[in-house]
Design an enzyme around this catalytic site. Structure first.
Site, PDB file in Angstrom:
ATOM      1  N   ASP A   1    -109.587  22.802 -25.724  1.00 38.54           N
ATOM      2  CA  ASP A   1    -109.422  24.244 -25.549  1.00 38.54           C
ATOM      3  C   ASP A   1    -110.499  24.732 -24.577  1.00 38.54           C
ATOM      4  OD1 ASP A   1    -109.044  26.952 -25.829  1.00 38.54           O
ATOM      5  OD2 ASP A   1    -110.017  27.074 -27.799  1.00 38.54           O
TER       6      ASP A   1
ATOM      7  N   ASN B   1    -110.605  28.181 -23.506  1.00 39.30           N
ATOM      8  CA  ASN B   1    -110.819  29.640 -23.519  1.00 39.30           C
ATOM      9  C   ASN B   1    -110.991  30.206 -24.924  1.00 39.30           C
ATOM     10  OD1 ASN B   1    -108.225  29.223 -24.349  1.00 39.30           O
ATOM     11  ND2 ASN B   1    -107.339  30.913 -23.171  1.00 39.30           N
TER      12      ASN B   1
ATOM     13  N   ASP C   1    -109.363  29.973 -27.868  1.00 34.29           N
ATOM     14  CA  ASP C   1    -108.307  30.470 -28.756  1.00 34.29           C
ATOM     15  C   ASP C   1    -107.857  29.413 -29.769  1.00 34.29           C
ATOM     16  OD1 ASP C   1    -106.903  28.754 -27.163  1.00 34.29           O
ATOM     17  OD2 ASP C   1    -105.435  30.216 -26.441  1.00 34.29           O
TER      18      ASP C   1
ATOM     19  N   ASP D   1    -105.445  23.470 -23.680  1.00 36.68           N
ATOM     20  CA  ASP D   1    -104.783  24.040 -22.506  1.00 36.68           C
ATOM     21  C   ASP D   1    -105.024  23.163 -21.281  1.00 36.68           C
ATOM     22  OD1 ASP D   1    -107.495  24.844 -21.704  1.00 36.68           O
ATOM     23  OD2 ASP D   1    -107.277  26.369 -23.272  1.00 36.68           O
TER      24      ASP D   1
ATOM     25  N   ASP E   1     -93.534  15.750 -19.193  1.00 37.54           N
ATOM     26  CA  ASP E   1     -92.521  15.636 -20.233  1.00 37.54           C
ATOM     27  C   ASP E   1     -91.362  16.532 -19.805  1.00 37.54           C
ATOM     28  OD1 ASP E   1     -91.223  15.432 -22.757  1.00 37.54           O
ATOM     29  OD2 ASP E   1     -93.172  15.112 -23.699  1.00 37.54           O
TER      30      ASP E   1
ATOM     31  N   ASP F   1     -87.270  13.527 -22.492  1.00 40.77           N
ATOM     32  CA  ASP F   1     -87.067  13.756 -23.920  1.00 40.77           C
ATOM     33  C   ASP F   1     -85.628  13.410 -24.327  1.00 40.77           C
ATOM     34  OD1 ASP F   1     -88.447  15.005 -26.237  1.00 40.77           O
ATOM     35  OD2 ASP F   1     -86.837  16.476 -26.134  1.00 40.77           O
TER      36      ASP F   1
ATOM     37  N   GLU G   1     -87.165   8.579 -23.505  1.00 44.16           N
ATOM     38  CA  GLU G   1     -87.368   8.520 -24.953  1.00 44.16           C
ATOM     39  C   GLU G   1     -86.083   7.994 -25.565  1.00 44.16           C
ATOM     40  OE1 GLU G   1     -88.409  11.009 -28.990  1.00 44.16           O
ATOM     41  OE2 GLU G   1     -87.309  11.960 -27.377  1.00 44.16           O
TER      42      GLU G   1
ATOM     43  N   HIS H   1     -96.753  11.627 -30.625  1.00 43.03           N
ATOM     44  CA  HIS H   1     -96.871  12.936 -31.273  1.00 43.03           C
ATOM     45  C   HIS H   1     -95.789  13.167 -32.330  1.00 43.03           C
ATOM     46  CE1 HIS H   1     -93.868  13.411 -28.201  1.00 43.03           C
ATOM     47  NE2 HIS H   1     -93.462  14.512 -28.801  1.00 43.03           N
ATOM     48  N   ASP H   2     -94.874  12.216 -32.501  1.00 47.13           N
ATOM     49  CA  ASP H   2     -93.815  12.353 -33.514  1.00 47.13           C
ATOM     50  C   ASP H   2     -93.993  11.392 -34.683  1.00 47.13           C
ATOM     51  OD1 ASP H   2     -92.387  14.241 -31.986  1.00 47.13           O
ATOM     52  OD2 ASP H   2     -91.386  12.652 -30.858  1.00 47.13           O
TER      53      ASP H   2
HETATM   54  C1  GLC Z   1     -88.408  14.614 -28.944  1.00 50.90           C
HETATM   55  C2  GLC Z   1     -89.869  14.995 -28.940  1.00 50.90           C
HETATM   56  C3  GLC Z   1     -90.142  15.810 -30.167  1.00 50.90           C
HETATM   57  C4  GLC Z   1     -89.308  17.072 -30.122  1.00 50.90           C
HETATM   58  C5  GLC Z   1     -87.839  16.722 -29.962  1.00 50.90           C
HETATM   59  C6  GLC Z   1     -87.047  17.916 -29.553  1.00 50.90           C
HETATM   60  O1  GLC Z   1     -88.084  13.746 -29.962  1.00 50.90           O
HETATM   61  O2  GLC Z   1     -90.677  13.863 -28.829  1.00 50.90           O
HETATM   62  O3  GLC Z   1     -91.497  16.120 -30.299  1.00 50.90           O
HETATM   63  O4  GLC Z   1     -89.494  17.823 -31.276  1.00 50.90           O
HETATM   64  O5  GLC Z   1     -87.617  15.758 -28.964  1.00 50.90           O
HETATM   65  O6  GLC Z   1     -87.300  18.238 -28.220  1.00 50.90           O
HETATM   66 CA    CA Z   2    -106.874  27.543 -25.160  1.00 51.62          CA
END
Ligand code: GLC
Ligand code: CA
Length: 534
Positions: A23, A25, A27, A31, A100, A202, A266, A329-330
């Site tokens: 971060d 700034n 919040d 970013d 992405d 994605d 993906e 991240h999933d």
């Molecule tokens: C993909 C992304 C996931 C997102 C989903 C909908 O699986 O990795 O994080 O929620 O698509 O876009």
């Molecule tokens: Ca920020």
């Protein structure tokens, strides 16, 4: 030796979940300017490319995977100038930048959907998946949303259903409409023209659906307690075979640019391994790298992983380049899935010595584990809708130093910090000779220094005990043996058929290098070794 392979084959990719990286700034949310500040750290890791989670304009119902303008930056994350500065800084540090790209669905706030929803005769109507109700007045078919419930939402404005593979706030685009394709390809050009080095696309397997909207069949392997989404096989709602024509066109677009722009897909909910490798394209003219998530999907066990590596090596089309992903991240973090820091170290050695491009997840180089989030604190819409599926635990702030909020922010971050962050952070681990961060850097450096590790061939080395997974990498007469003890017992491996002595280049314990006898390689609990053979 001159390296003539493209960067996406020899390099290491690192995923940044931008909301949680830095971060700038105050919040509590990461970013683009924050990420730019941390580019020297990333370059110092020795990685080659960063893939950045979505930062486009978004109502944030799915934290940026619901986009309302593909060519604008969400103000929380910064401005286009911030983005240009990030790319310039990354490139100045020899880092590639992968964006992405989220083509399957927009936000319901996207002007295209707002127009489509307003009238049945809107010119944008066919850009989305509108359908009459089924015979009983309910949804047109049985398709399910990956985020829970039906994939159809009834819209009282025009009395039809629209399709959403994820949230109802994420309506699916209709890629069979030429206008959609043209507009979305334009957005790809927008970013390619700004200098990005490729896209992670994605849910690439979901872009086209069955043309006749036939029901999905029942999944006979479904067990009570499984995620309800798995009660069906998604033969019709996902993986329509003509998606390959579309991917070829996407690839052509990237190839029309100079400088090896990469297309990563993906490829997640795929029914078979054969389907999965089909995303390379018949003539290797689709994805350069369809993400291989099997290290995430399969049990953390030496023989399970060995068996899969062999299967993958077998099934890969000739010339197709392998790749490996440990976390993202999933999915739950590897330190949590593997169960201990020692195993997290072993996992990094596996990831960075297998044949193929590795994708690392921010914080895994610190051994960050999942952070438990109480139900009432959950932010992820998936977890809120389907208990147990929440992804907040693997999306918590990066741990930089021991100042308040771990140097991530000056205020309370949007998700809590990992317990023990005072010892786990970058500054603390940097000072420690045997930390996982030190190991990560050493692995990346070794992988870069030895062509055998980044382009060499792969062969399993059969050995006992069964808790050990061992393999040989070979290139231009150099042979490197990797031995990984998944088990907690010390053990001795006999590799005498490979020679008399070898040279340890790296141990996950970081406390030994040098000559060892090959007839009895001693391994400690969860130890991994990289051994150069004479
Ligand atoms: C993909 C992304 C996931 C997102 C989903 C909908 O699986 O990795 O994080 O929620 O698509 O876009
Ligand atoms: Ca920020």
């Amino acid at each position: 030796m001159h390296n003539i392979q493209p960067w996406w084959k020899t390099g290491v990719i690192y995923e940044v979940y931008v909301r949680s990286f830095q971060d700038s700034n105050g919040d509590g949310i990461g970013d683009l300017a924050g990420l730019t500040q941390r580019v020297p750290y990333l370059a110092g890791l020795g990685i080659d490319a960063i893939w950045i989670s979505p930062f486009y304009q978004s109502p944030m119902r799915d934290f940026g995977y619901d986009i309302s303008d593909y060519c604008a930056i969400e103000p929380i994350f910064g401005t286009l100038d911030d983005f240009d500065r990030l790319v310039a800084t990354a490139h100045a540090h020899s880092l590639k930048v992968i964006l992405d790209f989220v083509p399957n669905h927009t936000s319901d706030q996207h002007p295209w959907f707002v127009a489509a929803r307003a009238r049945r005769d809107s010119p944008k109507r066919d850009w989305y998946g509108w359908h009459e109700p089924g015979e009983d007045g309910g949804p047109p078919n049985n398709w399910l949303s990956i985020f829970g419930g039906s994939a159809w939402e009834y819209d009282t404005c025009t009395n039809q259903y629209y399709l959403h593979t994820f949230l109802k706030e994420q309506p699916d685009l209709n890629w069979r409409n030429p206008g959609v394709k043209a507009a979305m390809f334009d957005t790809m050009r927008f970013w390619l023209d700004r200098g990005v080095d490729g896209f992670r696309v994605d849910v690439i397997y979901a872009l086209l659906k069955d043309d006749f909207f036939r029901d999905d069949p029942t999944n006979l392997k479904f067990r009570p307690g499984d995620n309800p989404y798995e009660s069906l096989r998604h033969d019709n709602s996902l993986e329509s075979p003509d998606v390959h024509d579309l991917l070829r066109e996407m690839r052509e677009l990237l190839d029309s640019y100079d400088g090896e722009r990469v297309l990563i897909g993906e490829t997640f909910h795929l029914s078979t391994l054969e389907r999965f490798v089909s995303y390379y394209g018949k003539n290797l003219d689709e994805c350069h790298l369809p993400f291989n998530f099997q290290l995430i999907m399969r049990a953390w066990d030496a023989q399970t992983i060995r068996a899969f590596v062999e299967e993958y090596e077998q099934v890969l089309p000739i010339g197709a380049w392998p790749n490996w992903v440990l976390s993202n991240h999933d999915q739950h973090r590897i330190a949590t899935r593997a169960g201990s820091l020692a195993q997290a170290k072993l996992a990094q050695m596996l990831l960075l010595t297998l044949r193929g491009t590795p994708t690392c997840y921010y914080g895994d180089e610190l051994g960050m584990s999942n952070v438990p989030i109480a139900l009432e604190d959950e932010r992820d819409p998936f977890g809120i809708r389907v208990p147990g599926q929440g992804r907040d635990p693997e999306r918590t702030p990066m741990l930089w130093d021991s100042t308040p909020y771990a140097g991530f922010s000056t205020v309370k971050p949007w998700l809590p910090l990992t317990d023990g962050w005072q010892d786990l952070n970058v500054a603390a681990q940097q000072a420690e000779a045997t930390s996982i961060l030190t190991l990560f850097r050493a692995l990346v450096a070794l992988r870069r220094a030895l062509p055998t590790l980044h382009i060499g061939s792969y062969a399993t080395f059969a050995c006992t005990p069964s808790s050990v997974f061992a393999y040989l990498r070979e290139h231009g007469g150099e042979r490197v043996l990797i031995v990984l003890q998944f088990g907690a017992e010390p053990c001795v491996i006999d590799t005498a058929v490979l020679g008399v002595r070898g040279e340890v280049l790296l141990s996950t314990y970081l406390d030994r290098i040098g000559s060892i006898p090959l007839d009895q390689i001693q391994l400690r609990a969860h130890e991994g070794l990289i051994v150069r053979l004479a």
